[in-house]
Design a protein around this motif. Structure first.
Motif, PDB file in Angstrom:
ATOM      1  N   ASP A 134      -3.268  -0.714  -2.457  1.00  0.00           N
ATOM      2  CA  ASP A 134      -4.119   0.470  -2.605  1.00  0.00           C
ATOM      3  C   ASP A 134      -3.342   1.736  -2.267  1.00  0.00           C
ATOM      4  OD1 ASP A 134      -6.266  -1.248  -3.190  1.00  0.00           O
ATOM      5  OD2 ASP A 134      -6.747  -1.461  -1.057  1.00  0.00           O
ATOM      6  N   ASN A 175       0.833  -1.208   0.000  1.00  0.00           N
ATOM      7  CA  ASN A 175       0.000   0.000   0.000  1.00  0.00           C
ATOM      8  C   ASN A 175       0.865   1.254   0.000  1.00  0.00           C
ATOM      9  OD1 ASN A 175      -2.420  -1.496   0.126  1.00  0.00           O
ATOM     10  ND2 ASN A 175      -2.278  -1.645   2.347  1.00  0.00           N
ATOM     11  N   ASN A 223      -4.531  11.083   2.339  1.00  0.00           N
ATOM     12  CA  ASN A 223      -4.929  11.862   3.505  1.00  0.00           C
ATOM     13  C   ASN A 223      -5.054  13.330   3.111  1.00  0.00           C
ATOM     14  OD1 ASN A 223      -3.888  13.608   6.076  1.00  0.00           O
ATOM     15  ND2 ASN A 223      -5.065  11.821   6.729  1.00  0.00           N
ATOM     16  N   ARG A 279      -8.410   2.174  -4.785  1.00  0.00           N
ATOM     17  CA  ARG A 279      -8.067   0.764  -4.946  1.00  0.00           C
ATOM     18  C   ARG A 279      -7.150   0.531  -6.150  1.00  0.00           C
ATOM     19  NH1 ARG A 279     -11.022  -2.654  -1.815  1.00  0.00           N
ATOM     20  NH2 ARG A 279     -12.866  -1.797  -0.764  1.00  0.00           N
ATOM     21  N   THR A 312      -9.309  13.734   6.669  1.00  0.00           N
ATOM     22  CA  THR A 312     -10.058  12.615   6.086  1.00  0.00           C
ATOM     23  C   THR A 312      -9.158  11.828   5.143  1.00  0.00           C
ATOM     24  OG1 THR A 312     -12.123  13.868   6.190  1.00  0.00           O
ATOM     25  CG2 THR A 312     -12.070  11.978   4.707  1.00  0.00           C
ATOM     26  N   THR A 313      -9.273  10.494   5.152  1.00  0.00           N
ATOM     27  CA  THR A 313      -8.467   9.636   4.284  1.00  0.00           C
ATOM     28  C   THR A 313      -9.369   8.916   3.285  1.00  0.00           C
ATOM     29  OG1 THR A 313      -6.785   9.269   5.991  1.00  0.00           O
ATOM     30  CG2 THR A 313      -6.864   7.679   4.196  1.00  0.00           C
ATOM     31  N   PHE A 314      -8.997   8.999   2.023  1.00  0.00           N
ATOM     32  CA  PHE A 314      -9.725   8.312   0.954  1.00  0.00           C
ATOM     33  C   PHE A 314      -8.874   7.169   0.414  1.00  0.00           C
ATOM     34  CE2 PHE A 314     -11.241  12.732   0.833  1.00  0.00           C
ATOM     35  CZ  PHE A 314     -12.594  12.531   1.022  1.00  0.00           C
ATOM     36  N   ARG A 315      -9.530   6.108  -0.012  1.00  0.00           N
ATOM     37  CA  ARG A 315      -8.838   4.916  -0.503  1.00  0.00           C
ATOM     38  C   ARG A 315      -9.052   4.757  -2.004  1.00  0.00           C
ATOM     39  NH1 ARG A 315     -10.444  -1.217   1.448  1.00  0.00           N
ATOM     40  NH2 ARG A 315      -8.822  -2.370   0.310  1.00  0.00           N
ATOM     41  N   THR A 338      -0.376   9.460  -8.758  1.00  0.00           N
ATOM     42  CA  THR A 338      -0.134   8.037  -8.512  1.00  0.00           C
ATOM     43  C   THR A 338       1.171   7.660  -9.204  1.00  0.00           C
ATOM     44  OG1 THR A 338      -1.210   7.137 -10.495  1.00  0.00           O
ATOM     45  CG2 THR A 338      -2.635   7.674  -8.611  1.00  0.00           C
ATOM     46  N   TYR A 369      -3.752   5.278  -0.239  1.00  0.00           N
ATOM     47  CA  TYR A 369      -4.530   5.983   0.775  1.00  0.00           C
ATOM     48  C   TYR A 369      -4.132   7.456   0.759  1.00  0.00           C
ATOM     49  CZ  TYR A 369      -5.913   1.410   2.538  1.00  0.00           C
ATOM     50  OH  TYR A 369      -6.443   0.143   2.657  1.00  0.00           O
ATOM     51  N   TYR A 371       0.834   5.603   0.736  1.00  0.00           N
ATOM     52  CA  TYR A 371       0.173   6.650   1.507  1.00  0.00           C
ATOM     53  C   TYR A 371       0.643   8.010   0.986  1.00  0.00           C
ATOM     54  CZ  TYR A 371      -1.274   2.914   4.609  1.00  0.00           C
ATOM     55  OH  TYR A 371      -1.840   1.768   5.109  1.00  0.00           O
TER      56      TYR A 371
END
Length: 383
Positions: A338, A280, A342, A324, A319-322, A302, A340, A282
Motif C-alpha cells: 500500500d 509499502n 502523510n 491500497r 494525517t495519514t491516508f492509505r 504513485t 501511505y 510512504y
C-alpha cells in the motif's frame, strides 16, 4: 595444547551427551558460524574451524574415547597424536583415519570451506568457486523488474588443453609418488605408539597426476581467466541487499566438477519522493489550507502515475491516508503493498489585501478573539 578449549564446551553439550545430541549441537553451531553467513568475519571463521574440529573427534566413538582418556594430548603430533592430515595407532588397539576439515563441510553443506565447495580431495571432481557481483539499479527498476547485462571475469576451462593442463598431443601421467591417490602416509613413533599421518602429496599437489609438458596457454593450470557477459533478470519487487543466484556462472570446476555460481547482490538507489518499507511506500504530500478546511480532490503521485484522491473536510496536518495496492509488487507473489500518504497543511505566508480581509472575516465569524496585526507600508494597524 593448553590454549585449546574443551570439545564438549565448544559444542555446548555434556560429557554424557548422546550421539544425536552431539550431532544436533554441531549442526546448530556450524550453521551459526558458517563462512557463507559471516563473510569476512575472521572470528566466525575461527569458531567454525573449532566447531568442526570438536565434532570430528566427538562424533567418532573411538576418537571420543581417546579424548575422554587423554584430552587434547591424544591428538598432539608432538605427543604421538594425529595433528595435520590424519592418524592411526598400532599397538594400542586402535586404528582410524582423519577425514579432514573440508570433508566435514562437504558432507554437511555440499561443499568445502569458502565460496566454491573445494575439498581436500584434490584429485576428485570438485565444484568451482562461487563469485559475487554487486549490481546497482534504480528504485523504479526494482519496483517493476528489469533485465540487466553484466560483465565480469571468471575462471573457465582452458580451451587449448580442455582443462587437462597438458600441452595438446601429450597426456598427464599418474604421480609415481602417491600412485594417483593424491595423498601419502607418513609413519612416526610417539608416546601412544606408531602414528600414521595422511598428508597431501607434495609432488603432484594432491591431484594424483603429473604434467610433464604443461599447456602453453594455461601453464598447466587447466583454467584461464576470461570475461563473461550474462543477462540478469531482476524480478519485480526485489529489495535493496537481496541476492540473485545464477547457477553455473561462477568459476569452472576442478577435475570435471561442476562450475560454481554467480551471486548478484542488488543495490537499489533511493527515490526522491517515496520511502520503501517492505512492500509499502510512504509519501509526504503538501495540501493548501483551503483544501484541508473544505475538503476536495488532490492529485497523489504513485509509481504508476498520478491518481485522484478526495481529501475530507477538516483534515489536520499530520494525517495519514492509505491508498491500497499502490505500493510495491510483492516478490514472486500476487498483489502489491500500500501507499501511505502523510499530509502537511501549507499555511500561506503572503496574502493579498483581499485574501487577508477574507481570513479576517472568517476569524470574526468563528468568534475568534484577540486582535489581528496587519503590516502595511512599514506601519502597523490594529483592528
Amino acid at each position: 595444547m593448553a590454549d585449546k578449549r574443551d570439545y564438549y564446551e565448544i559444542l555446548g553439550v555434556s560429557k554424557t551427551a548422546s550421539d544425536d545430541e552431539i550431532k544436533s549441537a554441531y549442526r546448530k553451531q556450524a550453521k551459526k558460524y558458517h563462512p557463507d553467513l559471516n563473510p569476512g568475519d575472521k572470528e566466525a571463521e575461527a569458531r567454525f574451524k573449532e566447531v568442526n574440529e570438536a565434532y570430528e573427534v566427538l562424533s567418532d566413538s573411538d576418537k571420543r574415547s581417546k579424548y575422554d582418556q587423554f584430552g587434547h594430548a591424544a591428538f598432539d603430533p608432538s605427543a604421538g597424536g594425529f595433528g595435520g592430515g590424519g592418524y592411526g595407532f598400532s599397538g594400542s588397539g586402535f586404528t582410524g583415519s582423519f577425514t579432514g576439515f573440508d570433508d566435514i563441510l562437504n558432507s554437511m553443506f555440499g561443499g568445502g570451506f569458502g565460496g566454491g565447495g573445494r575439498t581436500s580431495r584434490a584429485n576428485a571432481p570438485m565444484q568451482g568457486d562461487d563469485l559475487r557481483y554487486q549490481l546497482t539499479i534504480t528504485f523504479e527498476e526494482a519496483a517493476f523488474g528489469c533485465k540487466k547485462e553484466i560483465t565480469y571475469r571468471h575462471d573457465e576451462k582452458c580451451p587449448t588443453c580442455g582443462g587437462s593442463g597438458a600441452k595438446p598431443g601429450t597426456q598427464t601421467k599418474t604421480c609415481p609418488h602417491c600412485n594417483g591417490s593424491g595423498q601419502v602416509r607418513v609413519q612416526q613413533s610417539g608416546l601412544l605408539g606408531m602414528m600414521t599421518s595422511v598428508r597431501t602429496c607434495d609432488v603432484c599437489g594432491g591431484t594424483g597426476k603429473v604434467i610433464e609438458s604443461p599447456c602453453d596457454q594455461c601453464r598447466g593450470k587447466g583454467r584461464v581467466s576470461n570475461s563473461l557477459k550474462v543477462s540478469v533478470n531482476i524480478p519485480a519487487g526485489i529489495d535493496d541487499g537481496q541476492t540473485i543466484r545464477l547457477g553455473g556462472k561462477g568459476d569452472a570446476g576442478y577435475n570435471g566438477g561442476p562450475a560454481g555460481d554467480l551471486l548478484v547482490t542488488v543495490r537499489v538507489k533511493n527515490h526522491k519522493q517515496f520511502i520503501r518499507e517492505g512492500y509499502n511506500l510512504y509519501l509526504n504530500l503538501n495540501i493548501p489550507v483551503t483544501k484541508a478546511v473544505l475538503g476536495g480532490d488532490v492529485k497523489v503521485p504513485t509509481l504508476d502515475g498520478e491518481v485522484k484522491y478526495t481529501i475530507p473536510e477538516g483534515t489536520q496536518s499530520g494525517t495519514t491516508f492509505r491508498l491500497r495496492d499502490q505500493g510495491i509488487q510483492k516478490l514472486q507473489q500476487q498483489g502489491k503493498g500500500d501507499l501511505y500518504v502523510n499530509v502537511t497543511v501549507e499555511i500561506p505566508k503572503h496574502l493579498t489585501d483581499e485574501q487577508r480581509s477574507l481570513f479576517e472575516q472568517l476569524a470574526e465569524s468563528m468568534g475568534e478573539g484577540g486582535s489581528v496585526t496587519r503590516k502595511k507600508k512599514g506601519k502597523k494597524k490594529i483592528f
